[in-house]
Design an enzyme around this catalytic site. Structure first.
Site, short mmCIF file in Angstrom:
data_model
loop_
_atom_site.label_atom_id
_atom_site.label_comp_id
_atom_site.label_asym_id
_atom_site.label_seq_id
_atom_site.Cartn_x
_atom_site.Cartn_y
_atom_site.Cartn_z
N ARG A 273 0.86 -1.20 0.00
CA ARG A 273 0.00 0.00 0.00
C ARG A 273 0.89 1.25 0.00
O ARG A 273 1.08 1.88 -1.03
CB ARG A 273 -0.94 -0.02 1.21
CG ARG A 273 -2.12 0.94 1.10
CD ARG A 273 -1.81 2.37 1.52
NE ARG A 273 -1.34 2.47 2.90
CZ ARG A 273 -0.80 3.58 3.39
NH1 ARG A 273 -0.65 4.66 2.63
NH2 ARG A 273 -0.37 3.62 4.65
N ASP A 274 1.56 1.56 1.10
CA ASP A 274 2.43 2.75 1.13
C ASP A 274 3.59 2.56 0.15
O ASP A 274 4.04 3.50 -0.51
CB ASP A 274 2.97 2.98 2.55
CG ASP A 274 3.18 4.46 2.86
OD1 ASP A 274 3.17 5.26 1.91
OD2 ASP A 274 3.37 4.82 4.03
N HIS B 5 8.04 7.47 9.11
CA HIS B 5 8.71 7.75 7.83
C HIS B 5 10.14 8.16 8.12
O HIS B 5 10.47 8.58 9.23
CB HIS B 5 7.95 8.81 7.02
CG HIS B 5 6.82 8.22 6.23
ND1 HIS B 5 6.97 7.71 4.97
CD2 HIS B 5 5.52 8.01 6.56
CE1 HIS B 5 5.81 7.24 4.54
NE2 HIS B 5 4.91 7.40 5.49
N HIS C 279 3.37 4.56 12.92
CA HIS C 279 3.73 4.42 11.52
C HIS C 279 4.79 5.48 11.21
O HIS C 279 4.48 6.68 11.26
CB HIS C 279 2.47 4.61 10.66
CG HIS C 279 2.68 4.66 9.19
ND1 HIS C 279 2.42 3.59 8.36
CD2 HIS C 279 3.12 5.66 8.37
CE1 HIS C 279 2.68 3.93 7.10
NE2 HIS C 279 3.11 5.18 7.08
N HIS D 53 3.48 3.72 -3.61
CA HIS D 53 3.90 5.08 -4.01
C HIS D 53 5.23 5.03 -4.77
O HIS D 53 5.47 5.81 -5.68
CB HIS D 53 4.13 5.96 -2.77
CG HIS D 53 2.88 6.53 -2.17
ND1 HIS D 53 2.08 7.42 -2.84
CD2 HIS D 53 2.30 6.34 -0.95
CE1 HIS D 53 1.06 7.77 -2.05
NE2 HIS D 53 1.16 7.12 -0.91
N SER E 145 3.61 11.16 9.17
CA SER E 145 3.51 11.20 7.71
C SER E 145 4.66 11.96 7.06
O SER E 145 5.05 11.68 5.94
CB SER E 145 2.20 11.84 7.28
OG SER E 145 1.13 11.26 7.98
#
Lengths: 333, 333
Positions: free
Chosen positions: A12-13, A196, A194, A16, A167
């Site tokens: 999913r991520d 990054h 989550h 990108h 994010s």
């Protein structure tokens, strides 16, 4: 200590990183190997979640239904999860279809101060007897107290866990510790994180989250994801095992999975100048490419544009502000 | 709070990533840009330090004298540093020549339990009125107390700082905090930390070191270095600035430096399966390539060989044990 749940949004991520062009073969292989490695949860879909495939955000090679069906066929113990942003995903077109295809967990996401938007979707999922999580995106933009009151709303709607998303990759470990500890202290449901990697801290911040009480951690194979990427799943699991925490994952099978993903995704995410500046500015990585393009057009420094966008506290969907920021800077120059 | 000293070994540890083939042009450009960015210290030489260019360890394209002269010419405020392992570098051939070429800081290194070996070199450097640091390599293999007594020896020889190296990238942030705090509490001189990224924790561990009292941090452009690489310098500096710490470095000039380094070094280090396993096993990354080669020859899993080497607590120079470990495993199979 509670067992840790590792949730893997590589499909999913990570999508990108390949402009949502994951193939049938990619999904087949990855989901089979994830099941074999003992992954707890696999999150699947367009990079921006269910129903987000579009001209503006980029069209997926495969439809949501195709992606979910392929993975559903290969998963037994591993639970199938989706990322859902109300606005992109409607209840009666997208969400209902996804549940019919056998999705186990629906992660309903909103900007960190807009939990209200998740109410109908969370209630619908719970009404269908599936698991619903609430996800607070861009969570570096709100204080622990604000995040707490938004998370309590989601808990009130029926959310069975709250995920804090970094994010923009803007957190330092101390921030993570403080916010996760606070959420754990006021909620009755598990808390997740989550990460990054914009400041190179995706793994460090994830470990800080786990120590502060988070029991759900997201990571993607080789870190594949938007911009600087996510927490590198196999390094995260190795570090957790090294620290004596159990994840239920067979590490060597996970290492093989990551090697296969590297072949499929062709190149690993890179922690370059613009990713770093976006992390410091607290701007979502998705802004990097349009900022570079528009800055070039207006002959201004893309880093300065990013800093200006950070000052204006932009969030995804406000890409029109890039032009305004670039124009302002070019007139100052 | 003390100002942080950032020491950049891109042109030393980073040269492992190009098999010690850095060119005159690479060194010219990098040293000029490091000076411009306000780097405090630039460390230069063969990957294994002064006098280490050899058939066995790999021959440098340029001699120590050539590399040091090029950088010396370009550095004013930035101090010129070398990594010195007694045994590779002799005092009267290598060290004397390096000091004559204008080296400011000599970092004298030994395995973490063998500080005795650094005595003559440290005393020589101090006798010549230059700055000497003591470096404890593979420091994850010794307890805080043992590291403390070794560091006290180095301080006794005249070392003006102690650097803990996580040569195998095996530390978790909590380990770093405990060991750095302990060293700071018993030493009268500054303490530094040199990270590797085998578990994805190079930046996280470096921040933990700074919070625990370390005032010297190592990092390399894009993380270039042996195996999984070092702490990515520009992400480290960004994260430190983001946390309110000053480094004296102009971040945008540093980002440009890293972009140029990426072009020169051609490809960034990769955090792959063998790097991760070597970090968990606590084995120096330099073992990865010979382990892969020998494991293939004996038809055994290279990961199992790495774990076995970790059990045997191997250090650099004991590469002959790879064969023994592979043989043992192939007979068990």
């Amino acid at each position: 200590m509670h067992p840790l749940i590792i949730s893997d949004p590589t499909l999913r991520d990570g999508s990108h990183a390949v402009k949502h062009q994951l193939t049938r073969e990619n999904l087949e292989l990855y989901s089979r190997m994830a099941e074999k490695a003992g992954m707890a949860v696999l999150e699947v879909g367009h990079g921006n979640g269910l129903g987000a495939s579009s001209l503006q955000l980029g069209e997926s090679l495969l439809s949501d239904a195709e992606m979910l069906s392929i993975c559903r066929n290969n998963l037994r113990r591993t639970r199938l999860s989706i990322h859902v942003i109300p606005g992109f995903a409607t209840i009666h077109r997208d969400l209902q279809a996804a549940l019919e295809l056998g999705v186990d967990i629906v992660r309903v996401a909103s900007h960190c101060t807009e939990a209200d938007l998740t109410k109908r979707h969370i209630e619908y999922v719970r009404g269908q007897n599936r698991t619903a999580y609430g996800v607070l995106m861009m969570s570096h933009m709100a204080s622990a107290e604000v995040l707490g009151s938004e998370a309590l709303k989601m808990q009130g709607y029926g959310a069975q866990a709250i995920i804090l998303m970094d994010s923009a990759g803007a957190y330092l470990p101390g921030d993570v510790t403080a916010k996760i500890q606070y959420l754990c202290s006021i909620l009755d449901i598990p808390v997740g994180f989550h990460a990054h990697n914009n400041l190179g801290l995706a793994i460090g911040n994830s470990l800080a989250a786990a120590e502060a009480g988070a029991t759900i951690l997201d990571g993607t194979a080789r870190g594949f994801g938007a911009g600087a990427g996510n927490a590198q799943l196999e390094a995260l699991v190795a570090a957790l095992h090294h620290s004596g925490r159990d994840t239920g994952i067979e590490l060597y099978a996970l290492l093989e999975l990551a090697e296969q993903a590297e072949i499929a995704f062709a190149k690993a995410p890179k922690l370059g100048s613009m990713s770093i500046v976006s992390g410091m500015a607290g701007v979502f990585s998705g802004f990097v490419k349009p900022v570079e393009r528009i800055a070039k057009e207006y002959c201004v420094d893309p880093k300065a544009v990013m800093v200006e966008l950070g000052r204006r506290k932009v969030v995804a969907g406000q890409e029109d502000l890039i032009l305004e920021a670039a124009l302002t800077l070019s007139q100052q120059a």
